[in-house]
Design a protein around this motif. Structure first.
Motif, PDB file in Angstrom:
ATOM      1  N   ARG A 204     -18.374  15.128  -0.048  1.00  7.53           N
ATOM      2  CA  ARG A 204     -18.028  16.529  -0.333  1.00  7.53           C
ATOM      3  C   ARG A 204     -19.148  17.447   0.130  1.00  7.53           C
ATOM      4  O   ARG A 204     -20.303  17.026   0.289  1.00  7.53           O
ATOM      5  N   PRO A 205     -18.827  18.712   0.378  1.00 12.01           N
ATOM      6  CA  PRO A 205     -19.867  19.662   0.782  1.00 12.01           C
ATOM      7  C   PRO A 205     -20.930  19.817  -0.294  1.00 12.01           C
ATOM      8  O   PRO A 205     -20.640  19.751  -1.486  1.00 12.01           O
ATOM      9  N   ARG A 206     -22.163  20.022   0.151  1.00  4.53           N
ATOM     10  CA  ARG A 206     -23.297  20.221  -0.759  1.00  4.53           C
ATOM     11  C   ARG A 206     -24.055  21.485  -0.369  1.00  4.53           C
ATOM     12  O   ARG A 206     -24.110  21.860   0.806  1.00  4.53           O
ATOM     13  N   GLU A 207     -24.689  22.087  -1.347  1.00  6.19           N
ATOM     14  CA  GLU A 207     -25.631  23.156  -1.051  1.00  6.19           C
ATOM     15  C   GLU A 207     -26.842  22.539  -0.363  1.00  6.19           C
ATOM     16  O   GLU A 207     -27.299  21.458  -0.731  1.00  6.19           O
ATOM     17  N   TRP A 208     -27.361  23.231   0.624  1.00  8.12           N
ATOM     18  CA  TRP A 208     -28.517  22.712   1.355  1.00  8.12           C
ATOM     19  C   TRP A 208     -29.697  22.487   0.424  1.00  8.12           C
ATOM     20  O   TRP A 208     -30.479  21.543   0.598  1.00  8.12           O
ATOM     21  N   THR A 209     -29.826  23.320  -0.603  1.00 10.46           N
ATOM     22  CA  THR A 209     -30.937  23.163  -1.533  1.00 10.46           C
ATOM     23  C   THR A 209     -30.865  21.820  -2.275  1.00 10.46           C
ATOM     24  O   THR A 209     -31.904  21.282  -2.668  1.00 10.46           O
ATOM     25  N   GLU A 210     -29.652  21.285  -2.477  1.00  5.70           N
ATOM     26  CA  GLU A 210     -29.529  19.975  -3.126  1.00  5.70           C
ATOM     27  C   GLU A 210     -30.189  18.886  -2.285  1.00  5.70           C
ATOM     28  O   GLU A 210     -30.834  17.971  -2.810  1.00  5.70           O
ATOM     29  N   VAL A 211     -30.029  19.001  -0.970  1.00  2.08           N
ATOM     30  CA  VAL A 211     -30.605  17.992  -0.074  1.00  2.08           C
ATOM     31  C   VAL A 211     -32.109  18.159   0.017  1.00  2.08           C
ATOM     32  O   VAL A 211     -32.868  17.183  -0.045  1.00  2.08           O
ATOM     33  N   THR A 212     -32.571  19.410   0.133  1.00  8.23           N
ATOM     34  CA  THR A 212     -34.021  19.626   0.245  1.00  8.23           C
ATOM     35  C   THR A 212     -34.743  19.224  -1.037  1.00  8.23           C
ATOM     36  O   THR A 212     -35.857  18.704  -1.001  1.00  8.23           O
ATOM     37  N   GLU A 213     -34.110  19.449  -2.183  1.00  5.50           N
ATOM     38  CA  GLU A 213     -34.734  19.050  -3.440  1.00  5.50           C
ATOM     39  C   GLU A 213     -34.774  17.531  -3.580  1.00  5.50           C
ATOM     40  O   GLU A 213     -35.725  16.977  -4.142  1.00  5.50           O
ATOM     41  N   TYR A 214     -33.782  16.866  -3.055  1.00  4.46           N
ATOM     42  CA  TYR A 214     -33.775  15.400  -3.091  1.00  4.46           C
ATOM     43  C   TYR A 214     -34.879  14.846  -2.188  1.00  4.46           C
ATOM     44  O   TYR A 214     -35.536  13.864  -2.519  1.00  4.46           O
ATOM     45  N   ASP A 215     -35.085  15.480  -1.022  1.00  7.23           N
ATOM     46  CA  ASP A 215     -36.178  15.156  -0.109  1.00  7.23           C
ATOM     47  C   ASP A 215     -36.295  13.643   0.137  1.00  7.23           C
ATOM     48  O   ASP A 215     -37.271  12.999  -0.271  1.00  7.23           O
ATOM     49  N   PRO A 216     -35.329  13.049   0.821  1.00  5.77           N
ATOM     50  CA  PRO A 216     -35.299  11.586   0.943  1.00  5.77           C
ATOM     51  C   PRO A 216     -36.418  11.024   1.809  1.00  5.77           C
ATOM     52  O   PRO A 216     -36.938  11.700   2.699  1.00  5.77           O
ATOM     53  N   ASP A 217     -36.740   9.770   1.557  1.00  8.28           N
ATOM     54  CA  ASP A 217     -37.687   9.057   2.411  1.00  8.28           C
ATOM     55  C   ASP A 217     -37.057   8.725   3.764  1.00  8.28           C
ATOM     56  O   ASP A 217     -37.759   8.654   4.779  1.00  8.28           O
ATOM     57  N   VAL A 218     -35.735   8.481   3.750  1.00  6.15           N
ATOM     58  CA  VAL A 218     -34.985   8.156   4.966  1.00  6.15           C
ATOM     59  C   VAL A 218     -33.793   9.094   5.044  1.00  6.15           C
ATOM     60  O   VAL A 218     -33.028   9.220   4.081  1.00  6.15           O
ATOM     61  N   LEU A 219     -33.642   9.753   6.187  1.00  4.45           N
ATOM     62  CA  LEU A 219     -32.534  10.692   6.400  1.00  4.45           C
ATOM     63  C   LEU A 219     -31.718  10.224   7.601  1.00  4.45           C
ATOM     64  O   LEU A 219     -32.274   9.944   8.665  1.00  4.45           O
ATOM     65  N   VAL A 220     -30.404  10.120   7.415  1.00  5.68           N
ATOM     66  CA  VAL A 220     -29.516   9.653   8.485  1.00  5.68           C
ATOM     67  C   VAL A 220     -28.427  10.695   8.704  1.00  5.68           C
ATOM     68  O   VAL A 220     -27.685  11.032   7.775  1.00  5.68           O
TER      69      VAL A 220
END
Length: 303
Positions: A204-220
């Motif tokens: 589902r769509p997410r707010e970009w801030t949700e992804v930046t706050e998660y700040d993953p070690d690996v991004l795909v």
């Protein structure tokens, strides 16, 4: 047995069980022989458009006659015994209700088999169901046993890892969507942590801030329906977002582009390939590097 497959993953399952379908969807392209079969559906969305344009076209199609249409003349011409469709996502392939309506109105003597896969176990169960429907039970049992063995091997090796990296897999870029369904389970089997979606949850769509706050070690980045080249053409939808260069994964060069069309978003036997590739991204010291036509580092693509 005359089989029609209306989604790429079903086409891969049927071929893996030793049966060549008499009709496929417009997207079926693996194995290569699938491209030679007649298409019995069509899309109202331009697959070559940009991420945002496709998103707009999908919204317009869903508000109208739907994303896909069954080519009834083509379906009648191949006269199938079994038609395999799906109930996972109306955007990914023609919906089972449209197929059932077409089969009934055409008066075809065909079984409609609907796959609804959200996990690896769901995939294995579906392989057995397809095998039973097309008289390939033994082949299905052999295939599932082989796939389960490979999954177990990944899990065993990943258990030796000294870290559990956090992972985010994006299956759309504009708007940003975090991959769900089988991906959370597979990341965890691969020795990673997937904190942005539950097992089996819909993407589902997410707010970009949700992804930046998660700040993953690996991004795909693995947009649905996009191979690596098409993702590269749309990469600015991701890389030009505020804060992208601050991601830990970007700074530490653990950001990747994966072929979403053939691997991440296609729930066929090659999901186990995807699992092995994710394991390599999580633990490159324990697993072989994935092939370059499946996964590439994101940084060089920006150059």
């Amino acid at each position: 047995m005359r089989v029609v497959t209306l989604l790429p993953s079903a086409t891969e399952i049927v071929y893996a069980l030793g049966v060549e379908p008499v009709g496929v969807s417009h997207e079926c392209d693996y194995p290569p022989a699938a491209r030679e079969q007649p298409s019995v559906n069509r899309s109202r969305v331009d697959p070559e458009a940009s991420s945002s344009e496709i998103n707009e076209q999908v919204a317009e199609a869903e508000a109208g006659e739907g994303v896909y249409a069954v080519d009834r003349e083509a379906l009648a011409a191949v006269d199938p015994d079994v038609v395999i469709t799906q109930g996972v996502c109306d955007v990914c392939a023609v919906d089972h209700v449209l197929v059932e309506d077409a089969v009934r109105e055409l008066g075809l003597d065909a079984e409609v088999l609907t796959l609804d896969i959200h996990s690896l176990d769901g995939l294995f169960e579906s392989i057995h169901r397809v095998g039973a429907a097309i008289d390939r039970d033994e082949r299905a049992t052999e295939l599932v046993a082989n796939l389960r063995e490979r999954v177990a091997a990944v899990e065993t090796t990943a258990a030796r890892a000294s870290e559990t990296p956090s992972v985010a897999v994006l299956d759309w870029l504009d708007p940003v969507m975090v991959a769900g369904h089988w991906i959370p389970e597979m990341v965890e089997l691969a020795g990673g942590e997937y904190g942005m979606a539950e097992h089996g949850a819909h993407s589902r769509p997410r707010e970009w801030t949700e992804v930046t706050e998660y700040d993953p070690d690996v991004l795909v980045a693995a947009p649905c329906g996009f191979d690596i080249d098409q993702t590269r053409e749309n990469l600015a939808d991701l890389t030009e977002r505020t804060g992208f260069d601050d991601f830990r994964a970007v700074r530490e060069e653990r950001a990747y582009v994966m072929d979403g069309h053939h691997y991440v978003n296609r729930s066929g036997p090659r999901l186990v390939d995807t699992l092995e590739y994710l394991a390599s991204l999580c633990h490159p010291d324990l697993f072989d590097a994935p092939p370059r036509d499946a996964v590439v580092e994101l940084a060089p693509l920006r150059a």
